[in-house]
Design a protein around this motif. Structure first.
Motif, PDB file in Angstrom:
ATOM      1  N   THR A  13       8.602 -19.408  -2.220  1.00 11.10           N
ATOM      2  CA  THR A  13       7.995 -18.233  -2.839  1.00 11.10           C
ATOM      3  C   THR A  13       7.498 -17.317  -1.726  1.00 11.10           C
ATOM      4  OG1 THR A  13       5.747 -19.127  -2.948  1.00 11.10           O
ATOM      5  CG2 THR A  13       7.225 -19.663  -4.778  1.00 11.10           C
ATOM      6  N   LEU A  14       7.312 -16.052  -2.061  1.00  9.38           N
ATOM      7  CA  LEU A  14       6.838 -15.082  -1.075  1.00  9.38           C
ATOM      8  C   LEU A  14       5.455 -15.465  -0.553  1.00  9.38           C
ATOM      9  CD1 LEU A  14       7.457 -12.470   0.399  1.00  9.38           C
ATOM     10  CD2 LEU A  14       6.486 -11.208  -1.529  1.00  9.38           C
ATOM     11  N   VAL A  21       3.980 -18.206   7.766  1.00  4.17           N
ATOM     12  CA  VAL A  21       3.876 -17.299   8.914  1.00  4.17           C
ATOM     13  C   VAL A  21       2.489 -17.394   9.525  1.00  4.17           C
ATOM     14  CG1 VAL A  21       3.881 -14.882   9.631  1.00  4.17           C
ATOM     15  CG2 VAL A  21       5.669 -15.721   8.094  1.00  4.17           C
ATOM     16  N   ARG A  22       1.472 -17.426   8.679  1.00  2.24           N
ATOM     17  CA  ARG A  22       0.099 -17.568   9.175  1.00  2.24           C
ATOM     18  C   ARG A  22      -0.067 -18.877   9.939  1.00  2.24           C
ATOM     19  NH1 ARG A  22      -3.736 -18.209   5.283  1.00  2.24           N
ATOM     20  NH2 ARG A  22      -5.349 -17.576   6.758  1.00  2.24           N
ATOM     21  N   LEU A  23       0.589 -19.921   9.470  1.00  4.50           N
ATOM     22  CA  LEU A  23       0.523 -21.215  10.153  1.00  4.50           C
ATOM     23  C   LEU A  23       1.117 -21.122  11.556  1.00  4.50           C
ATOM     24  CD1 LEU A  23      -0.135 -24.243  10.031  1.00  4.50           C
ATOM     25  CD2 LEU A  23       2.119 -24.604   8.998  1.00  4.50           C
ATOM     26  N   CYS A  24       2.210 -20.387  11.695  1.00  5.30           N
ATOM     27  CA  CYS A  24       2.853 -20.210  13.007  1.00  5.30           C
ATOM     28  C   CYS A  24       1.983 -19.396  13.968  1.00  5.30           C
ATOM     29  CB  CYS A  24       4.211 -19.527  12.844  1.00  5.30           C
ATOM     30  SG  CYS A  24       5.442 -20.531  11.979  1.00  5.30           S
ATOM     31  N   MET A  25       1.085 -18.584  13.415  1.00  2.98           N
ATOM     32  CA  MET A  25       0.205 -17.779  14.266  1.00  2.98           C
ATOM     33  C   MET A  25      -0.848 -18.631  14.966  1.00  2.98           C
ATOM     34  SD  MET A  25      -0.534 -14.382  11.960  1.00  2.98           S
ATOM     35  CE  MET A  25       0.793 -13.303  11.405  1.00  2.98           C
ATOM     36  N   ALA A  48      -4.056 -13.333  11.600  1.00  9.49           N
ATOM     37  CA  ALA A  48      -3.936 -14.543  10.788  1.00  9.49           C
ATOM     38  C   ALA A  48      -5.106 -14.680   9.819  1.00  9.49           C
ATOM     39  CB  ALA A  48      -3.856 -15.772  11.686  1.00  9.49           C
ATOM     40  N   ALA A  49      -6.300 -14.319  10.282  1.00 10.01           N
ATOM     41  CA  ALA A  49      -7.490 -14.439   9.442  1.00 10.01           C
ATOM     42  C   ALA A  49      -7.528 -13.373   8.358  1.00 10.01           C
ATOM     43  CB  ALA A  49      -8.747 -14.352  10.305  1.00 10.01           C
ATOM     44  N   SER A  50      -7.155 -12.136   8.721  1.00 11.64           N
ATOM     45  CA  SER A  50      -7.266 -11.027   7.761  1.00 11.64           C
ATOM     46  C   SER A  50      -6.224 -11.104   6.654  1.00 11.64           C
ATOM     47  CB  SER A  50      -7.135  -9.685   8.496  1.00 11.64           C
ATOM     48  OG  SER A  50      -5.860  -9.573   9.111  1.00 11.64           O
ATOM     49  N   THR A  51      -5.149 -11.852   6.871  1.00  5.59           N
ATOM     50  CA  THR A  51      -4.124 -12.006   5.829  1.00  5.59           C
ATOM     51  C   THR A  51      -4.401 -13.210   4.940  1.00  5.59           C
ATOM     52  OG1 THR A  51      -2.738 -13.168   7.458  1.00  5.59           O
ATOM     53  CG2 THR A  51      -2.295 -10.831   7.112  1.00  5.59           C
ATOM     54  N   ASP A  52      -5.609 -13.759   5.075  1.00  5.95           N
ATOM     55  CA  ASP A  52      -5.974 -14.933   4.275  1.00  5.95           C
ATOM     56  C   ASP A  52      -5.813 -14.686   2.785  1.00  5.95           C
ATOM     57  OD1 ASP A  52      -7.151 -17.271   3.281  1.00  5.95           O
ATOM     58  OD2 ASP A  52      -9.150 -16.435   3.411  1.00  5.95           O
ATOM     59  N   PHE A  53      -6.231 -13.478   2.333  1.00  9.28           N
ATOM     60  CA  PHE A  53      -6.206 -13.196   0.900  1.00  9.28           C
ATOM     61  C   PHE A  53      -4.821 -12.799   0.406  1.00  9.28           C
ATOM     62  CE2 PHE A  53      -6.468  -9.081   2.805  1.00  9.28           C
ATOM     63  CZ  PHE A  53      -5.830  -8.223   1.931  1.00  9.28           C
ATOM     64  N   VAL A  54      -3.895 -12.469   1.331  1.00  6.11           N
ATOM     65  CA  VAL A  54      -2.595 -11.925   0.934  1.00  6.11           C
ATOM     66  C   VAL A  54      -1.768 -12.940   0.157  1.00  6.11           C
ATOM     67  CG1 VAL A  54      -0.394 -11.002   1.767  1.00  6.11           C
ATOM     68  CG2 VAL A  54      -2.534 -10.270   2.826  1.00  6.11           C
ATOM     69  N   ASP A  55      -1.688 -14.176   0.677  1.00  9.36           N
ATOM     70  CA  ASP A  55      -0.845 -15.163   0.003  1.00  9.36           C
ATOM     71  C   ASP A  55      -1.348 -15.485  -1.394  1.00  9.36           C
ATOM     72  OD1 ASP A  55      -3.062 -16.326   1.122  1.00  9.36           O
ATOM     73  OD2 ASP A  55      -1.956 -17.738   2.371  1.00  9.36           O
ATOM     74  N   GLY A  56      -2.673 -15.592  -1.533  1.00  5.88           N
ATOM     75  CA  GLY A  56      -3.230 -15.862  -2.856  1.00  5.88           C
ATOM     76  C   GLY A  56      -2.985 -14.733  -3.835  1.00  5.88           C
ATOM     77  N   GLN A  57      -3.171 -13.498  -3.376  1.00  3.99           N
ATOM     78  CA  GLN A  57      -2.927 -12.339  -4.237  1.00  3.99           C
ATOM     79  C   GLN A  57      -1.459 -12.243  -4.627  1.00  3.99           C
ATOM     80  OE1 GLN A  57      -4.924  -9.956  -5.640  1.00  3.99           O
ATOM     81  NE2 GLN A  57      -6.662 -11.223  -5.010  1.00  3.99           N
ATOM     82  N   LEU A  58      -0.563 -12.489  -3.676  1.00  8.03           N
ATOM     83  CA  LEU A  58       0.874 -12.454  -3.973  1.00  8.03           C
ATOM     84  C   LEU A  58       1.241 -13.490  -5.032  1.00  8.03           C
ATOM     85  CD1 LEU A  58       2.575 -11.997  -0.483  1.00  8.03           C
ATOM     86  CD2 LEU A  58       2.735 -10.452  -2.442  1.00  8.03           C
ATOM     87  N   ALA A  59       0.685 -14.689  -4.878  1.00  3.89           N
ATOM     88  CA  ALA A  59       0.988 -15.750  -5.829  1.00  3.89           C
ATOM     89  C   ALA A  59       0.548 -15.387  -7.238  1.00  3.89           C
ATOM     90  CB  ALA A  59       0.330 -17.056  -5.381  1.00  3.89           C
ATOM     91  N   ARG A  60      -0.655 -14.806  -7.341  1.00  2.00           N
ATOM     92  CA  ARG A  60      -1.169 -14.462  -8.666  1.00  2.00           C
ATOM     93  C   ARG A  60      -0.441 -13.260  -9.265  1.00  2.00           C
ATOM     94  NH1 ARG A  60      -5.819 -16.462  -6.158  1.00  2.00           N
ATOM     95  NH2 ARG A  60      -6.295 -14.473  -5.158  1.00  2.00           N
TER      96      ARG A  60
END
Length: 211
Positions: A13-14, A21-25, A48-60
């Motif tokens: 999933t996206l 990607v965040r994990l690779c950072m 990496a820290a500032s994109t913390d909310f991105v994956d959750g928002q994308l999933a929802r």
């Protein structure tokens, strides 16, 4: 709303891609820091820290909340937190006691979450926990940049209390202190929720065995 809360077994999933990607950072940040590239390391960590909310928002928003994502998202946060403090310890910008508190807390929460999964239970991330993580991440980024330096309060001569002694220190240390206090409060909340979930799981098992 109900449709948004459905959990799938999808892996590709996206949202999961963003988490990967965040994990690779995380190792990239450590390499940059140890090579002396403070600004680049701070940028990588902040990204990496500032994109913390991105994956959750994308999933929802895409209705692709997955079981893998529910594990991967907080795991990446914990790994980034641990890597952040370890890196700052290696370059001498955080006292050992803060590193110990952060790592012991995060490992404790990871082990607790893994134990709950044995009973098909999990504790949802609470908002205060996200706030604590945000403060810590901002503080770490400030310590990574290591500028501007501001004078300490001078209320003590204890070397392992940067900011409170008279030595100049990065402004980030104050964000770290606030984040650390909030993180300890959320730990109590998580433990309470975990104990409740464990009791519920045991009651469910007892009910099934009686049937």
């Amino acid at each position: 709303m109900a449709q948004q809360e459905q959990v799938t077994n999808k892996i590709c999933t996206l949202a999961n891609l963003v988490s990967a990607v965040r994990l690779c950072m995380v190792p990239a940040y450590l390499v940059l820091l140890l090579d002396g590239h403070d600004v680049l390391a701070a940028f990588m960590f902040a990204l990496a820290a500032s994109t913390d909310f991105v994956d959750g928002q994308l999933a929802r928003r895409t209705h692709t909340v997955s079981r893998l994502g529910q594990l991967l998202d907080p795991a990446v946060d914990r790994l980034l937190m641990i890597a952040g403090v370890l890196g700052l310890l290696l370059v001498g910008r955080l006292p050992l006691w803060i590193i110990v508190v952060v790592i012991v807390r995060d490992l404790f929460l990871l082990c607790g979450a893994a134990y709950l999964l044995r009973f098909q239970k999990r504790v949802a991330v609470i908002y205060l926990g996200k706030v604590a993580t945000t403060f810590l991440f901002i503080g770490f980024a400030g310590l990574l940049l290591n500028l501007p330096l501001i004078p300490g309060l001078g209320v003590c001569d204890i070397a392992w209390l940067p900011g409170f002694n008279g030595e100049s220190v990065s402004w980030g240390i104050w964000f770290v202190y606030v984040g650390l206090a909030l993180a300890l409060v959320t730990t109590v909340v998580y433990v309470s929720c975990g104990v409740a979930a464990l009791k519920e799981a045991r009651c469910e098992r007892a009910a099934i065995s009686c049937d």
